[in-house]
Design an enzyme around this catalytic site. Structure first.
Site, PDB file in Angstrom:
ATOM      1  N   ASP A 124      10.150  19.698   7.831  1.00 49.47           N
ATOM      2  CA  ASP A 124       9.367  19.074   6.423  1.00 49.47           C
ATOM      3  C   ASP A 124       8.174  18.623   7.487  1.00 49.47           C
ATOM      4  O   ASP A 124       8.004  18.894   8.621  1.00 49.47           O
ATOM      5  CB  ASP A 124      10.031  18.081   5.817  1.00 49.47           C
ATOM      6  CG  ASP A 124       9.466  18.139   4.519  1.00 49.47           C
ATOM      7  OD1 ASP A 124       7.940  18.629   4.183  1.00 49.47           O
ATOM      8  OD2 ASP A 124       9.575  17.330   3.488  1.00 49.47           O
ATOM      9  N   ASP A 147       6.673  20.709  -4.566  1.00 46.81           N
ATOM     10  CA  ASP A 147       8.151  20.285  -4.603  1.00 46.81           C
ATOM     11  C   ASP A 147       8.323  20.668  -5.976  1.00 46.81           C
ATOM     12  O   ASP A 147       7.277  20.465  -7.305  1.00 46.81           O
ATOM     13  CB  ASP A 147       8.497  18.840  -5.084  1.00 46.81           C
ATOM     14  CG  ASP A 147       8.223  18.730  -3.093  1.00 46.81           C
ATOM     15  OD1 ASP A 147       7.619  19.245  -2.656  1.00 46.81           O
ATOM     16  OD2 ASP A 147       9.091  17.139  -3.280  1.00 46.81           O
ATOM     17  N   GLU A 199       7.667  24.143   5.558  1.00 44.34           N
ATOM     18  CA  GLU A 199       6.685  23.666   5.163  1.00 44.34           C
ATOM     19  C   GLU A 199       5.614  23.328   5.672  1.00 44.34           C
ATOM     20  O   GLU A 199       4.493  22.769   4.104  1.00 44.34           O
ATOM     21  CB  GLU A 199       6.860  22.186   4.266  1.00 44.34           C
ATOM     22  CG  GLU A 199       8.342  22.150   3.325  1.00 44.34           C
ATOM     23  CD  GLU A 199       8.222  21.766   2.468  1.00 44.34           C
ATOM     24  OE1 GLU A 199       8.080  20.609   1.949  1.00 44.34           O
ATOM     25  OE2 GLU A 199       9.959  21.149   2.689  1.00 44.34           O
ATOM     26  N   TRP A 200       5.309  24.633   6.662  1.00 46.32           N
ATOM     27  CA  TRP A 200       3.757  24.802   7.276  1.00 46.32           C
ATOM     28  C   TRP A 200       2.598  24.749   6.470  1.00 46.32           C
ATOM     29  O   TRP A 200       1.666  24.573   6.817  1.00 46.32           O
ATOM     30  CB  TRP A 200       3.534  25.607   8.191  1.00 46.32           C
ATOM     31  CG  TRP A 200       3.003  25.349   9.407  1.00 46.32           C
ATOM     32  CD1 TRP A 200       1.698  25.262   8.985  1.00 46.32           C
ATOM     33  CD2 TRP A 200       3.412  26.865  10.661  1.00 46.32           C
ATOM     34  NE1 TRP A 200       1.342  26.059  10.509  1.00 46.32           N
ATOM     35  CE2 TRP A 200       2.272  26.576  11.125  1.00 46.32           C
ATOM     36  CE3 TRP A 200       4.285  27.810  10.820  1.00 46.32           C
ATOM     37  CZ2 TRP A 200       1.246  27.318  12.269  1.00 46.32           C
ATOM     38  CZ3 TRP A 200       4.299  28.365  12.260  1.00 46.32           C
ATOM     39  CH2 TRP A 200       2.617  28.079  12.364  1.00 46.32           C
ATOM     40  N   PRO A 201       2.306  26.199   5.966  1.00 48.22           N
ATOM     41  CA  PRO A 201       1.349  26.786   4.685  1.00 48.22           C
ATOM     42  C   PRO A 201       1.478  25.277   3.902  1.00 48.22           C
ATOM     43  O   PRO A 201       0.264  25.056   3.634  1.00 48.22           O
ATOM     44  CB  PRO A 201       2.043  27.448   4.449  1.00 48.22           C
ATOM     45  CG  PRO A 201       2.870  27.998   4.208  1.00 48.22           C
ATOM     46  CD  PRO A 201       3.219  27.420   5.830  1.00 48.22           C
ATOM     47  N   LEU A 202       2.329  25.138   3.531  1.00 45.01           N
ATOM     48  CA  LEU A 202       1.809  23.551   1.922  1.00 45.01           C
ATOM     49  C   LEU A 202       1.540  22.492   2.612  1.00 45.01           C
ATOM     50  O   LEU A 202       0.715  22.079   1.843  1.00 45.01           O
ATOM     51  CB  LEU A 202       2.778  23.106   1.322  1.00 45.01           C
ATOM     52  CG  LEU A 202       3.479  22.002   0.976  1.00 45.01           C
ATOM     53  CD1 LEU A 202       2.396  21.981  -0.217  1.00 45.01           C
ATOM     54  CD2 LEU A 202       4.960  21.089   0.391  1.00 45.01           C
ATOM     55  N   TYR A 203       1.347  21.908   3.714  1.00 44.29           N
ATOM     56  CA  TYR A 203       0.738  21.030   4.599  1.00 44.29           C
ATOM     57  C   TYR A 203      -0.547  21.315   4.959  1.00 44.29           C
ATOM     58  O   TYR A 203      -1.464  20.939   5.130  1.00 44.29           O
ATOM     59  CB  TYR A 203       1.896  20.217   5.237  1.00 44.29           C
ATOM     60  CG  TYR A 203       2.560  19.595   4.647  1.00 44.29           C
ATOM     61  CD1 TYR A 203       2.339  18.134   4.256  1.00 44.29           C
ATOM     62  CD2 TYR A 203       4.154  20.022   4.728  1.00 44.29           C
ATOM     63  CE1 TYR A 203       3.775  17.232   3.621  1.00 44.29           C
ATOM     64  CE2 TYR A 203       4.545  19.107   4.313  1.00 44.29           C
ATOM     65  CZ  TYR A 203       4.766  18.393   3.638  1.00 44.29           C
ATOM     66  OH  TYR A 203       6.208  17.425   2.788  1.00 44.29           O
TER      67      TYR A 203
HETATM   68  C1  GLA Z   1       9.186  16.967   0.629  1.00 43.92           C
HETATM   69  C2  GLA Z   1       9.714  18.481   0.468  1.00 43.92           C
HETATM   70  C3  GLA Z   1      10.363  17.871  -0.092  1.00 43.92           C
HETATM   71  C4  GLA Z   1      12.175  17.181   0.536  1.00 43.92           C
HETATM   72  C5  GLA Z   1      11.101  16.551   0.226  1.00 43.92           C
HETATM   73  C6  GLA Z   1      12.553  15.289   1.110  1.00 43.92           C
HETATM   74  O1  GLA Z   1       9.093  16.629  -0.367  1.00 43.92           O
HETATM   75  O2  GLA Z   1       8.602  19.185   0.030  1.00 43.92           O
HETATM   76  O3  GLA Z   1      11.597  19.212  -0.138  1.00 43.92           O
HETATM   77  O4  GLA Z   1      12.361  18.231   0.954  1.00 43.92           O
HETATM   78  O5  GLA Z   1      10.309  16.008   0.613  1.00 43.92           O
HETATM   79  O6  GLA Z   1      11.981  13.858   1.357  1.00 43.92           O
END
Ligand code: GLA
Length: 420
Positions: free
Chosen positions: A170, A231, A203-207
């Site tokens: 994450d 999410d 989750e690199w691109p999301l952030y």
């Molecule tokens: C972020 C991620 C979710 C989950 C939560 C856990 O929001 O995007 O998929 O892993 O953290 O805290």
């Protein structure tokens, strides 16, 4: 060219189809070279359904504990999930003890995981499954547990020593874009150096999106899949938002997907509380079209036979897992109907038609076959099978034919078009 000549036409058309195959088969950007995720990862991930419930006193059956994962492992093995491909049983946030051990290693909460992660991994492996774990590139996980910043090598080695097979990494609590990028890369290399096969879920691109456009070609070189967007929640609004984001950005993201690296629109929430039957069909169909990892987040101990049958539908899974590995895209949107399509191996195509109108009953929609699959889905003819919402053969169609189908509100009709 005498196309009206009955002898020349099939040869010409076959050559065209062959050319299309060759072009479609061209590999996209180079993938992370770990030999994993040649098709989208399939499994179960605890987050959407069980979140950060750490109160095993009050809620022993739904808290994040080894018991929960052992029960899920048992069911994945006994209830047919493993047989259709769901292989990775994945822990999300909140498994850790609040502090690292004296050697700086992460440790599982000793009350909730008395056998440790290694013990759980052994159990999961004994069921013929693989174990996924969760950590964070920054100083803390999203839920506030120890982050991996400054510990990437130690954590990679710890996970390998425990026998972990997948890492969801994450991106919370990272203080700069440089840390984020370097951290994701560092962990990828550290995992590789352990010598253990560990799927790397990023989750690199999301952030990154809020600050700058991600470089997907580079991300693909380091990650086996990557989250782009918010999410998933157990709601139709959430599914619609994910589909909207994906179609709005498809030109940027679909070509980079392929064997070894996939866009991840987040978990399947089928079998929970928020989606109607038709909406669950839509999620399953579109996750197949998008070549998405199929990570269910539900309670396998309490799941309806209908949701189970949908999640275990072999024909739909086969589309998701198609070895050509091309991600589908939205072809058109008109009058609240969306048409999506995905090229498959053997020159077949999957087509999904979604009815987004939330008033009224089932709607009829007519589409010309010639408009599907870049004009080549049905040359000179094909067999069309409806896979969802129920499987039935629609029969033999010609390139010049129209196809008329009926779609429930918020539902999807998923079709497979194949050579005759
Ligand atoms: C972020 C991620 C979710 C989950 C939560 C856990 O929001 O995007 O998929 O892993 O953290 O805290």
């Amino acid at each position: 060219m005498k196309l009206e000549n009955g002898i020349q036409q099939p040869g010409f058309l076959l050559a065209l189809r062959f050319l299309a195959l060759v072009l479609w088969s061209f590999p996209g950007a180079r993938a992370l070279d770990n030999g994993l995720a040649m098709t989208p990862t399939m499994g179960w991930l605890h987050w959407e359904r069980f979140m950060c419930n750490v109160d095993c006193q009050e809620e022993p059956d739904s808290c994040i504990s080894e018991k929960l994962f052992m029960q899920m492992a048992e069911l994945m093995d006994s209830d047919g999930w493993k047989d259709v491909g769901y292989e990775y049983l994945c822990i999300d946030d909140c498994w850790m003890a609040p502090k690292r051990d004296s050697k700086g290693r992460l440790q599982a909460d000793p009350k909730r995981f008395p056998g440790g992660i290694q013990g759980l991994a052994n159990y999961v492996h004994s069921k013929g499954l693989k174990l996924g774990i969760y950590a964070d590139v920054g100083n803390k996980t999203c839920a506030g547990f120890p982050g991996s910043f400054g510990y990437y090598d130690i954590d990679a080695q710890t996970f390998a020593d425990w026998g972990v097979d997948l890492l969801k990494f994450d991106g919370c609590h990272c203080d700069s874009m440089e840390h984020l990028e370097n951290g994701y890369k560092h962990m990828s290399l550290a995992l590789n150096r352990t010598g253990r096969s560990i799927v790397y879920s990023c989750e690199w691109p999301l952030y990154m999106w809020p600050f700058r456009k991600p470089n997907y070609t580079e991300i693909r070189q380091y990650c086996n899949h990557w989250r782009n967007f918010d999410d998933v929640y157990d709601s139709w609004q959430s599914i619609k938002n994910i589909l909207d984001w994906t179609s709005s950005n498809q030109r940027r993201i679909i070509d980079v997907a392929g064997p070894g690296g996939w866009n991840d629109p987040d978990m399947l929430v089928i079998g929970n509380f928020g989606l109607s039957w038709d909406q669950q069909v839509t999620q399953m169909a579109l996750w197949a079209i998008m070549a998405a990892p199929l990570l269910m987040s539900n309670d396998l101990r309490h799941i309806s036979p209908q949701a189970k049958a949908l999640l275990q539908d072999k024909d739909v899974i086969a589309i998701n897992q198609d070895p050509l590995g091309k991600q589908g895209y939205r072809l058109r949107k008109e009058d609240n109907i969306e048409v999506w399509e995905r090229p498959l191996s053997d020159l077949a195509w999957a087509v999904a038609m979604v009815n987004l109108q939330e008033i009224g009953g089932p709607r009829f929609y007519t589409i010309s076959i010639a408009s599907l699959g870049q004009g080549m889905a049905c040359i000179p003819d094909c067999i069309i099978t409806q896979l969802l919402p129920v499987k039935r053969k629609l029969g033999f169609y010609q390139w010049t034919s129209d196809l008329k189908i009926q779609i429930n509100p918020t539902g999807t009709v998923l079709l497979r078009l194949a050579a005759n």
